[in-house]
Design a protein around this motif. Structure first.
Motif, PDB file in Angstrom:
ATOM      1  N   MET A  38      16.839  27.408 -16.748  1.00 18.58           N
ATOM      2  CA  MET A  38      16.829  26.451 -15.653  1.00 18.58           C
ATOM      3  C   MET A  38      17.988  25.482 -15.834  1.00 18.58           C
ATOM      4  O   MET A  38      18.222  25.001 -16.949  1.00 18.58           O
ATOM      5  CB  MET A  38      15.515  25.681 -15.622  1.00 18.58           C
ATOM      6  CG  MET A  38      14.302  26.570 -15.484  1.00 18.58           C
ATOM      7  SD  MET A  38      12.769  25.626 -15.544  1.00 18.58           S
ATOM      8  CE  MET A  38      11.620  26.984 -15.750  1.00 18.58           C
ATOM      9  N   ALA A  39      18.677  25.214 -14.770  1.00 17.75           N
ATOM     10  CA  ALA A  39      19.856  24.353 -14.830  1.00 17.75           C
ATOM     11  C   ALA A  39      19.575  23.040 -14.104  1.00 17.75           C
ATOM     12  O   ALA A  39      19.246  23.041 -12.909  1.00 17.75           O
ATOM     13  CB  ALA A  39      21.056  25.044 -14.204  1.00 17.75           C
ATOM     14  N   VAL A  40      19.704  21.930 -14.819  1.00 16.58           N
ATOM     15  CA  VAL A  40      19.540  20.588 -14.253  1.00 16.58           C
ATOM     16  C   VAL A  40      20.901  19.922 -14.277  1.00 16.58           C
ATOM     17  O   VAL A  40      21.494  19.755 -15.345  1.00 16.58           O
ATOM     18  CB  VAL A  40      18.521  19.769 -15.066  1.00 16.58           C
ATOM     19  CG1 VAL A  40      18.379  18.371 -14.457  1.00 16.58           C
ATOM     20  CG2 VAL A  40      17.173  20.475 -15.112  1.00 16.58           C
ATOM     21  N   VAL A  41      21.402  19.549 -13.110  1.00 13.63           N
ATOM     22  CA  VAL A  41      22.728  18.943 -13.013  1.00 13.63           C
ATOM     23  C   VAL A  41      22.566  17.436 -12.887  1.00 13.63           C
ATOM     24  O   VAL A  41      22.119  16.920 -11.869  1.00 13.63           O
ATOM     25  CB  VAL A  41      23.514  19.505 -11.810  1.00 13.63           C
ATOM     26  CG1 VAL A  41      24.913  18.900 -11.766  1.00 13.63           C
ATOM     27  CG2 VAL A  41      23.590  21.024 -11.886  1.00 13.63           C
ATOM     28  N   GLY A  42      22.929  16.722 -13.944  1.00 12.41           N
ATOM     29  CA  GLY A  42      22.807  15.273 -13.981  1.00 12.41           C
ATOM     30  C   GLY A  42      21.834  14.827 -15.049  1.00 12.41           C
ATOM     31  O   GLY A  42      20.814  15.501 -15.300  1.00 12.41           O
TER      32      GLY A  42
ATOM     33  N   THR B 194      24.588  31.174 -10.186  1.00  8.48           N
ATOM     34  CA  THR B 194      25.747  31.138 -11.066  1.00  8.48           C
ATOM     35  C   THR B 194      26.445  29.800 -10.877  1.00  8.48           C
ATOM     36  O   THR B 194      26.856  29.460  -9.767  1.00  8.48           O
ATOM     37  CB  THR B 194      26.733  32.280 -10.772  1.00  8.48           C
ATOM     38  OG1 THR B 194      26.077  33.528 -11.005  1.00  8.48           O
ATOM     39  CG2 THR B 194      27.956  32.187 -11.675  1.00  8.48           C
ATOM     40  N   LEU B 195      26.555  29.050 -11.954  1.00  6.76           N
ATOM     41  CA  LEU B 195      27.171  27.730 -11.913  1.00  6.76           C
ATOM     42  C   LEU B 195      28.559  27.808 -12.541  1.00  6.76           C
ATOM     43  O   LEU B 195      28.744  28.448 -13.581  1.00  6.76           O
ATOM     44  CB  LEU B 195      26.335  26.708 -12.686  1.00  6.76           C
ATOM     45  CG  LEU B 195      25.019  26.219 -12.061  1.00  6.76           C
ATOM     46  CD1 LEU B 195      23.970  27.321 -12.005  1.00  6.76           C
ATOM     47  CD2 LEU B 195      24.476  25.024 -12.842  1.00  6.76           C
ATOM     48  N   ARG B 196      29.512  27.149 -11.911  1.00  5.13           N
ATOM     49  CA  ARG B 196      30.872  27.109 -12.445  1.00  5.13           C
ATOM     50  C   ARG B 196      31.245  25.670 -12.759  1.00  5.13           C
ATOM     51  O   ARG B 196      31.085  24.781 -11.931  1.00  5.13           O
ATOM     52  CB  ARG B 196      31.868  27.711 -11.447  1.00  5.13           C
ATOM     53  CG  ARG B 196      33.312  27.752 -11.983  1.00  5.13           C
ATOM     54  CD  ARG B 196      34.239  28.493 -11.026  1.00  5.13           C
ATOM     55  NE  ARG B 196      34.337  27.849  -9.732  1.00  5.13           N
ATOM     56  CZ  ARG B 196      35.168  26.837  -9.465  1.00  5.13           C
ATOM     57  NH1 ARG B 196      35.958  26.356 -10.420  1.00  5.13           N
ATOM     58  NH2 ARG B 196      35.211  26.304  -8.254  1.00  5.13           N
ATOM     59  N   ALA B 197      31.736  25.465 -13.966  1.00  2.00           N
ATOM     60  CA  ALA B 197      32.164  24.131 -14.391  1.00  2.00           C
ATOM     61  C   ALA B 197      33.619  23.901 -14.031  1.00  2.00           C
ATOM     62  O   ALA B 197      34.369  24.849 -13.761  1.00  2.00           O
ATOM     63  CB  ALA B 197      31.957  23.964 -15.893  1.00  2.00           C
TER      64      ALA B 197
ATOM     65  N   ALA C  28      21.480  30.729 -14.198  1.00  2.90           N
ATOM     66  CA  ALA C  28      20.129  30.184 -14.297  1.00  2.90           C
ATOM     67  C   ALA C  28      19.290  30.699 -13.145  1.00  2.90           C
ATOM     68  O   ALA C  28      19.805  30.991 -12.064  1.00  2.90           O
ATOM     69  CB  ALA C  28      20.162  28.657 -14.277  1.00  2.90           C
ATOM     70  N   ASP C  29      17.992  30.801 -13.367  1.00  2.00           N
ATOM     71  CA  ASP C  29      17.122  31.261 -12.288  1.00  2.00           C
ATOM     72  C   ASP C  29      16.635  30.123 -11.406  1.00  2.00           C
ATOM     73  O   ASP C  29      16.158  30.342 -10.301  1.00  2.00           O
ATOM     74  CB  ASP C  29      15.930  32.048 -12.845  1.00  2.00           C
ATOM     75  CG  ASP C  29      15.132  31.267 -13.866  1.00  2.00           C
ATOM     76  OD1 ASP C  29      15.565  30.171 -14.238  1.00  2.00           O
ATOM     77  OD2 ASP C  29      14.071  31.758 -14.288  1.00  2.00           O
ATOM     78  N   VAL C  30      16.755  28.882 -11.890  1.00  2.00           N
ATOM     79  CA  VAL C  30      16.334  27.711 -11.114  1.00  2.00           C
ATOM     80  C   VAL C  30      17.452  26.668 -11.175  1.00  2.00           C
ATOM     81  O   VAL C  30      18.003  26.409 -12.244  1.00  2.00           O
ATOM     82  CB  VAL C  30      15.020  27.116 -11.664  1.00  2.00           C
ATOM     83  CG1 VAL C  30      14.677  25.813 -10.951  1.00  2.00           C
ATOM     84  CG2 VAL C  30      13.876  28.113 -11.520  1.00  2.00           C
ATOM     85  N   LEU C  31      17.762  26.080 -10.030  1.00  2.00           N
ATOM     86  CA  LEU C  31      18.804  25.053  -9.932  1.00  2.00           C
ATOM     87  C   LEU C  31      18.172  23.731  -9.506  1.00  2.00           C
ATOM     88  O   LEU C  31      17.474  23.667  -8.490  1.00  2.00           O
ATOM     89  CB  LEU C  31      19.871  25.472  -8.918  1.00  2.00           C
ATOM     90  CG  LEU C  31      20.959  24.440  -8.591  1.00  2.00           C
ATOM     91  CD1 LEU C  31      21.802  24.132  -9.824  1.00  2.00           C
ATOM     92  CD2 LEU C  31      21.849  24.936  -7.439  1.00  2.00           C
TER      93      LEU C  31
ATOM     94  N   ALA D  31      24.235  31.439 -20.260  1.00  2.00           N
ATOM     95  CA  ALA D  31      25.588  30.983 -19.980  1.00  2.00           C
ATOM     96  C   ALA D  31      26.614  31.986 -20.440  1.00  2.00           C
ATOM     97  O   ALA D  31      26.462  32.603 -21.477  1.00  2.00           O
ATOM     98  CB  ALA D  31      25.831  29.659 -20.694  1.00  2.00           C
ATOM     99  N   THR D  32      27.664  32.161 -19.632  1.00  2.00           N
ATOM    100  CA  THR D  32      28.768  33.017 -20.023  1.00  2.00           C
ATOM    101  C   THR D  32      30.047  32.240 -19.866  1.00  2.00           C
ATOM    102  O   THR D  32      30.229  31.526 -18.883  1.00  2.00           O
ATOM    103  CB  THR D  32      28.831  34.278 -19.131  1.00  2.00           C
ATOM    104  OG1 THR D  32      29.009  33.876 -17.789  1.00  2.00           O
ATOM    105  CG2 THR D  32      27.563  35.092 -19.244  1.00  2.00           C
ATOM    106  N   THR D  33      30.906  32.333 -20.800  1.00  2.00           N
ATOM    107  CA  THR D  33      32.138  31.562 -20.760  1.00  2.00           C
ATOM    108  C   THR D  33      33.163  32.147 -21.701  1.00  2.00           C
ATOM    109  O   THR D  33      32.855  33.004 -22.513  1.00  2.00           O
ATOM    110  CB  THR D  33      31.861  30.097 -21.160  1.00  2.00           C
ATOM    111  OG1 THR D  33      33.069  29.378 -21.084  1.00  2.00           O
ATOM    112  CG2 THR D  33      31.321  30.008 -22.567  1.00  2.00           C
ATOM    113  N   ALA D  34      34.379  31.657 -21.578  1.00  2.00           N
ATOM    114  CA  ALA D  34      35.418  32.019 -22.534  1.00  2.00           C
ATOM    115  C   ALA D  34      35.797  30.772 -23.302  1.00  2.00           C
ATOM    116  O   ALA D  34      35.881  29.696 -22.754  1.00  2.00           O
ATOM    117  CB  ALA D  34      36.641  32.573 -21.815  1.00  2.00           C
TER     118      ALA D  34
END
Length: 542
Positions: A1-5, A111-114, A122-125, A504-507
């Motif tokens: 789950m992704a919480v923004v803030g 899919t979240l992009r920074a 995440a399955d929940v935003l 999360a996936t990243t380089a």
């Protein structure tokens, strides 16, 4: 789950999720520490104008506040300790600004992009980024020529010593009302440029005597009593703005008398007289602001600004007032979730779906944006009151929604468009003709629609969102998984599913890696995230 803030909304949501048994959570914070606006707004005099024993979580009551309306540092420390005590800090990605979130229909995931290019799944935003977070800076003619320092109150430059300098303050909103008095104490002269005079009510905010603090800490029931008393007082003020016009008129009379007593000079009193009914714009609480305006070394300028010069500001009457430093007290951009771009089903972008009329069911869910739960969404702000109570109620709604989703054995849930439309229409009907429609403010958009405020009481809202009605949502599973829409709508439960964790996936180049894995409806996902690029953990930053 992704919480923004990671302000009150984000931390409150994470704690609620953890207490409900969800342990696969990731919080994203663009700043260097948790706390949202209470971490970033460090201007002199920054404080809450709602008593802290109400402006705090019900599950984390602090008894040792130094004064009724606590200064910023105390509130920031409170939020950090709540996050620490409930195990949330380890879930936080600092210096990670999420700029885009896209729904993927086949996988039922976001899919979240920074901003730095990293991606997270995440399955929940849960967007909990607040409505008042991006400074609004007017584009005044000639501002690029100004020779001195220029900064916004939300980005206070503490390297600039204001002692003995001439300071120009543009704006007279909630922040300016707090920082003008201490700035006036240090500066040689302060010019305060006002577009609209605010309504003010007294705020007695002396430190608690030691005996009072000891009573609150040691005597059972005192803390509960003062919190409930504070809530009742705020609900009474809300009634004055919503359902009891005589109470609002009486409050306006109190404000007029208070302001008259604080401003003995008739000319200054005229310039501080509001040109709109009380409550139409945000009512401010201060017993220090008006006396500061009456100082010999402070001038309240009510003439409009024409342009900025290299060494000062020229008003519409052609007069130039010199300035060494310019401080914006002009508030914030009032766009929900901006500048994050959110794309739902069919690639539809949230800002385009909303246009100039942001709306959501209970201010939380938006049709065609599955598994997304807004905190601090449209029509959940208060003209007066504790927004923390609203956010805590929304976090409870989020937890109940996920329980319904698990009970249905589904991977996704989406509020029905007709449900959202009816819900929004009822709120707007109650807002029609309200005090907030009687002037221009950030509470409403250009077309006149009130998009910020809730038209009722805090407890009324909390009761309304306490339980999720499955019949108001469509439920479905990933392709290849049995359809559960019909059983979910009737309330029939299927095998409960474990909520999928944030993957999360990243380089990146760091050797330190973290793995997040989870499962939902029998389908597992896992990914590896490079942690080094995100900087130190919250614990280390603290």
């Amino acid at each position: 789950m992704a919480v923004v803030g990671t302000g009150f909304g984000g931390i409150g949501a994470a704690v609620a999720l953890r207490r409900a048994g969800h342990d696969r959570i990731a919080l994203f914070e663009r700043g260097d520490d948790v706390g949202g606006v209470w971490a970033r707004n460090t201007y002199p005099g920054a404080a809450c104008d709602v008593p802290s024993y109400v402006y705090s979580f019900s599950f984390a009551q602090r008894r040792d506040w130094s004064r009724p309306c606590s200064p910023r540092a105390e509130i920031h420390d409170y939020l950090w300790r709540v996050a620490h005590d409930h195990g949330v800090l380890d879930d936080v990605h600092l210096r990670t600004e999420i700029v885009e979130a896209t729904w993927d229909e086949p996988t039922c995931e976001w899919t979240l992009r920074a901003a730095d290019g990293r991606t997270f799944v995440a399955d929940v935003l849960v967007p909990a980024c607040g409505q008042l977070t991006r400074p609004a800076v007017p584009d005044l003619p000639g501002i690029e020529r100004f020779a001195g320092p220029v900064f916004h109150s939300a980005e206070w430059d503490h390297d600039i010593d204001l002692t003995g300098r001439r300071v120009a303050v543009v704006g007279t909103g909630a922040s300016a009302v707090q920082f003008v008095p201490p700035v006036a104490e240090a500066a040689a002269h302060v010019d305060v440029y006002q577009r609209s005079a605010p309504w003010l009510l007294p705020r007695s905010n002396a430190p608690y005597p030691r005996v009072v603090r000891e009573i609150v800490e040691r005597v059972p029931g005192v803390q509960v009593a003062r919190r409930e008393g504070g809530r009742l007082l705020l609900e009474g003020l809300i009634a004055g703005l919503t359902v009891a016009p005589p109470a609002r008129a009486a409050l306006e009379g109190v404000s007029r008398a208070f302001m008259r007593l604080q401003v003995p000079d008739p000319e200054l009193r005229e310039r501080t007289r509001p040109d709109h009914p009380l409550g139409c714009k945000r009512v401010l609480f201060s017993s220090a602001y008006l006396p500061a305006l009456g100082r010999d070394d402070v001038e309240l300028v009510a003439d409009g600004i024409d342009h900025v010069t290299e060494h000062g500001i020229v008003t519409a009457d052609g007069r130039e007032r010199p300035a060494d430093v310019l401080v914006w007290g002009t508030g914030f951009e009032t766009r929900f979730v901006a500048p994050m771009r959110i794309r739902g089903r069919g690639g539809r972008e949230l800002s385009e779906v909303w246009g100039d009329a942001p709306r959501a069911h209970h201010g939380i869910t938006v049709a065609s944006f599955p598994n997304m739960f807004l905190l601090g969404g449209p029509n959940t702000n208060l003209g007066v009151g504790s927004v923390v109570e609203m956010l805590e109620a929304q976090a409870g709604h989020l937890v109940d929604a996920l329980a319904r989703l698990d009970a249905a054995g589904a991977d996704a849930m989406d509020v029905e468009p007709t449900v959202m439309a009816v819900s929004d229409a009822r709120v707007q009907e109650r807002l029609h003709g309200s005090i907030w429609t009687r002037c221009d403010s950030w509470y409403r958009v250009e077309g006149g629609r009130v998009t910020a405020n809730w038209p009722g009481f805090m407890r009324e809202y909390a009761a309304r969102v306490r339980r999720v009605r499955p019949s108001e949502y469509a439920f479905w599973s990933r392709p290849g998984v049995a359809d559960v829409t019909a059983t979910a709508a009737t309330g029939t439960t299927a095998a409960a599913a474990t909520r999928a964790g944030t993957a999360a996936t990243t380089a990146g180049s760091s050797a330190a890696t973290a793995t997040a894995a989870g499962s939902s409806a029998g389908t597992a996902t896992a990914a590896t995230a490079t942690a080094g690029a995100a900087g130190p953990t919250t614990e280390e930053a603290r």
